[in-house]
Design an enzyme around this catalytic site. Sequence first.
Site, PDB file in Angstrom:
ATOM      1  N   CYS A 119       0.876  -1.166   0.000  1.00  0.00           N
ATOM      2  CA  CYS A 119       0.000   0.000   0.000  1.00  0.00           C
ATOM      3  C   CYS A 119       0.915   1.218   0.000  1.00  0.00           C
ATOM      4  O   CYS A 119       2.093   1.110   0.336  1.00  0.00           O
ATOM      5  CB  CYS A 119      -0.876  -0.010   1.253  1.00  0.00           C
ATOM      6  SG  CYS A 119      -2.169   1.256   1.202  1.00  0.00           S
ATOM      7  N   CYS A 121       0.019   4.129   1.708  1.00  0.00           N
ATOM      8  CA  CYS A 121      -0.406   5.103   2.730  1.00  0.00           C
ATOM      9  C   CYS A 121       0.724   5.549   3.666  1.00  0.00           C
ATOM     10  O   CYS A 121       0.693   6.665   4.181  1.00  0.00           O
ATOM     11  CB  CYS A 121      -1.617   4.614   3.507  1.00  0.00           C
ATOM     12  SG  CYS A 121      -1.308   3.150   4.477  1.00  0.00           S
ATOM     13  N   CYS A 129      -3.867   5.990   0.169  1.00  0.00           N
ATOM     14  CA  CYS A 129      -3.286   4.698  -0.190  1.00  0.00           C
ATOM     15  C   CYS A 129      -2.741   4.651  -1.609  1.00  0.00           C
ATOM     16  O   CYS A 129      -2.368   3.585  -2.100  1.00  0.00           O
ATOM     17  CB  CYS A 129      -4.323   3.603   0.018  1.00  0.00           C
ATOM     18  SG  CYS A 129      -4.847   3.478   1.733  1.00  0.00           S
ATOM     19  N   LYS A 196     -12.212  -4.975   2.723  1.00  0.00           N
ATOM     20  CA  LYS A 196     -11.648  -4.019   3.687  1.00  0.00           C
ATOM     21  C   LYS A 196     -12.577  -2.808   3.773  1.00  0.00           C
ATOM     22  O   LYS A 196     -12.798  -2.105   2.780  1.00  0.00           O
ATOM     23  CB  LYS A 196     -10.263  -3.591   3.240  1.00  0.00           C
ATOM     24  CG  LYS A 196      -9.655  -2.527   4.154  1.00  0.00           C
ATOM     25  CD  LYS A 196      -8.232  -2.221   3.760  1.00  0.00           C
ATOM     26  CE  LYS A 196      -7.655  -1.095   4.612  1.00  0.00           C
ATOM     27  NZ  LYS A 196      -6.281  -0.783   4.231  1.00  0.00           N
ATOM     28  N   ARG A 206      -2.797   3.827  12.294  1.00  0.00           N
ATOM     29  CA  ARG A 206      -2.400   5.032  11.549  1.00  0.00           C
ATOM     30  C   ARG A 206      -1.394   5.844  12.343  1.00  0.00           C
ATOM     31  O   ARG A 206      -0.539   6.532  11.768  1.00  0.00           O
ATOM     32  CB  ARG A 206      -3.638   5.860  11.196  1.00  0.00           C
ATOM     33  CG  ARG A 206      -4.473   5.152  10.140  1.00  0.00           C
ATOM     34  CD  ARG A 206      -5.720   5.923   9.763  1.00  0.00           C
ATOM     35  NE  ARG A 206      -6.522   5.148   8.819  1.00  0.00           N
ATOM     36  CZ  ARG A 206      -7.736   5.472   8.418  1.00  0.00           C
ATOM     37  NH1 ARG A 206      -8.304   6.585   8.878  1.00  0.00           N
ATOM     38  NH2 ARG A 206      -8.391   4.724   7.568  1.00  0.00           N
ATOM     39  N   ARG A 221     -11.201   7.727   3.315  1.00  0.00           N
ATOM     40  CA  ARG A 221     -10.939   6.672   2.335  1.00  0.00           C
ATOM     41  C   ARG A 221     -12.236   6.083   1.760  1.00  0.00           C
ATOM     42  O   ARG A 221     -12.247   4.978   1.230  1.00  0.00           O
ATOM     43  CB  ARG A 221     -10.141   5.560   3.005  1.00  0.00           C
ATOM     44  CG  ARG A 221      -8.841   5.987   3.661  1.00  0.00           C
ATOM     45  CD  ARG A 221      -7.861   4.830   3.693  1.00  0.00           C
ATOM     46  NE  ARG A 221      -6.840   4.906   4.719  1.00  0.00           N
ATOM     47  CZ  ARG A 221      -5.764   5.686   4.655  1.00  0.00           C
ATOM     48  NH1 ARG A 221      -5.604   6.519   3.655  1.00  0.00           N
ATOM     49  NH2 ARG A 221      -4.863   5.638   5.631  1.00  0.00           N
ATOM     50  N   LYS A 252     -11.706  -7.362   6.930  1.00  0.00           N
ATOM     51  CA  LYS A 252     -11.080  -6.430   7.864  1.00  0.00           C
ATOM     52  C   LYS A 252     -11.922  -5.174   8.023  1.00  0.00           C
ATOM     53  O   LYS A 252     -12.306  -4.612   6.995  1.00  0.00           O
ATOM     54  CB  LYS A 252      -9.712  -6.078   7.283  1.00  0.00           C
ATOM     55  CG  LYS A 252      -9.005  -4.956   7.965  1.00  0.00           C
ATOM     56  CD  LYS A 252      -7.806  -4.576   7.166  1.00  0.00           C
ATOM     57  CE  LYS A 252      -7.224  -3.341   7.846  1.00  0.00           C
ATOM     58  NZ  LYS A 252      -6.143  -2.783   7.136  1.00  0.00           N
ATOM     59  N   SER A 278      -6.351  -2.779  14.730  1.00  0.00           N
ATOM     60  CA  SER A 278      -5.741  -2.095  15.871  1.00  0.00           C
ATOM     61  C   SER A 278      -6.765  -1.494  16.835  1.00  0.00           C
ATOM     62  O   SER A 278      -6.602  -1.589  18.053  1.00  0.00           O
ATOM     63  CB  SER A 278      -4.786  -1.012  15.375  1.00  0.00           C
ATOM     64  OG  SER A 278      -5.469  -0.060  14.587  1.00  0.00           O
ATOM     65  N   TYR A 317      -2.823  -8.594  16.837  1.00  0.00           N
ATOM     66  CA  TYR A 317      -1.657  -7.995  17.496  1.00  0.00           C
ATOM     67  C   TYR A 317      -1.242  -8.818  18.711  1.00  0.00           C
ATOM     68  O   TYR A 317      -0.136  -8.638  19.212  1.00  0.00           O
ATOM     69  CB  TYR A 317      -1.945  -6.531  17.848  1.00  0.00           C
ATOM     70  CG  TYR A 317      -2.093  -5.701  16.581  1.00  0.00           C
ATOM     71  CD1 TYR A 317      -0.966  -5.283  15.894  1.00  0.00           C
ATOM     72  CD2 TYR A 317      -3.337  -5.413  16.040  1.00  0.00           C
ATOM     73  CE1 TYR A 317      -1.070  -4.588  14.698  1.00  0.00           C
ATOM     74  CE2 TYR A 317      -3.473  -4.704  14.854  1.00  0.00           C
ATOM     75  CZ  TYR A 317      -2.328  -4.301  14.189  1.00  0.00           C
ATOM     76  OH  TYR A 317      -2.444  -3.629  12.991  1.00  0.00           O
TER      77      TYR A 317
HETATM   78  C1  PBG Z   1      -3.227   0.573   4.990  1.00  0.00           C
HETATM   79  C2  PBG Z   1      -3.699  -0.280   6.106  1.00  0.00           C
HETATM   80  C3  PBG Z   1      -4.504   0.058   7.190  1.00  0.00           C
HETATM   81  C4  PBG Z   1      -4.530  -1.049   8.024  1.00  0.00           C
HETATM   82  C5  PBG Z   1      -3.802  -2.059   7.403  1.00  0.00           C
HETATM   83  N1  PBG Z   1      -3.306  -1.587   6.199  1.00  0.00           N
HETATM   84  C6  PBG Z   1      -5.118   1.343   7.625  1.00  0.00           C
HETATM   85  C7  PBG Z   1      -5.962   2.113   6.718  1.00  0.00           C
HETATM   86  O1  PBG Z   1      -6.519   1.624   5.732  1.00  0.00           O
HETATM   87  O2  PBG Z   1      -6.051   3.296   7.017  1.00  0.00           O
HETATM   88  C8  PBG Z   1      -5.226  -1.096   9.340  1.00  0.00           C
HETATM   89  C9  PBG Z   1      -4.756  -2.132  10.292  1.00  0.00           C
HETATM   90  C10 PBG Z   1      -5.165  -1.914  11.694  1.00  0.00           C
HETATM   91  O3  PBG Z   1      -5.852  -0.949  12.065  1.00  0.00           O
HETATM   92  O4  PBG Z   1      -4.775  -2.754  12.515  1.00  0.00           O
HETATM   93  N2  PBG Z   1      -3.975   0.668   3.891  1.00  0.00           N
END
Ligand code: PBG
Length: 331
Positions: A119, A121, A129, A196, A206, A221, A252, A278, A317
């Site tokens: 990605c 980002c 992204c 996602k 983030r 996003r 996710k 997270s 995690y």
């Molecule tokens: C990046 C990405 C994100 C996560 C994994 N890859 C964040 C987003 O899309 O802003 C989130 C993972 C997490 O919160 O544990 N594209």
Amino acid sequence: MERIFYPATQRRLRADEHIRELTATVRLSHKSFIQPLFVDEALTSPRAVKGLASVQVDTIGSVLQTIESDLKNGISKFLLFPVPANKSEIIFDFSFATTVVKRIKDVFGDAVWLSADVCLCSYTSHGHCGILNKEQSVLLNGETVNVLTKYAIQLANAGADCIAPSDMMDGRIAAIRSALNAFGHDTVSIMSYAAKFSSQFYGPFRDACHSSPQANVLKNRKTYQISPFNINDAIASALRDEKEGADILMVKPAALYTDVIAKLKQQTIKPVAAYHVSGEYAAIESLAAQNLLNRDAAHLETWAALTRSGADIIISYAARSAKNWIEQASI
Ligand code: PBG
């Protein structure tokens, strides 16, 4: 006293731990877990992430110690998030990420299975992204896919076992699959962030990756990640990724989306991965810190829910604690 019999009793099956263990319909194993890793080029020593106890952002040196300790705890599968020191808008340098992958594979070889997030980002100065148009109002699909494909090839050249695109552009799985094959990486798998969602629960991540979207016009996003109000889009996106060549389909966030996991599982024979993200993780940590729940049991309960709903793989995690907690769990 007259004895009353209840022929329909279910409580016999709950009476003690033996029978609860025997009759459990879900059995967890640490072997199904993937541990996320953060490595930041700008750090000289590891740093903590707000909300994510037991997770740190590593340096290229300290990540090797983290992996060594995880291997001792039975965790051998990883999802790597490299964070480069320099941010840009169009030209990206992937050399830090490839150095990290190469280092890890040089040191640990086949003892670890390393998937690498793909990605932009954490690379872009605006945190989106991919590549934006001049007005910063639109994320450009084709331009982004071209860059991501080059990135994926470099990661595979460096030794990544699996490529995990999390950008949510259209067509990226097909582009990455055919480029991997063309460069002789037909054995490198793709774990697609297939469903996602545009979620509030990515906050601590983030913070770890400096990846909050902050463009002039495009502030979130929602034009590329899936709406939480639309399960059809999630299933269509996942099945599209499957057709394009994804080997593993990820949902996710996870715990708030068990309906998506269950529905997807019915429609695919590909393995389904659930990413307990997270913010979901941090919610448990924060209740535990206030003594409002038992942390280990709450994670186990969550993992049981994800497995019940059909997840074959769990990204957490707390993966590095899975073996201990599962062994010691009282059901
Ligand atoms: C990046 C990405 C994100 C996560 C994994 N890859 C964040 C987003 O899309 O802003 C989130 C993972 C997490 O919160 O544990 N594209």
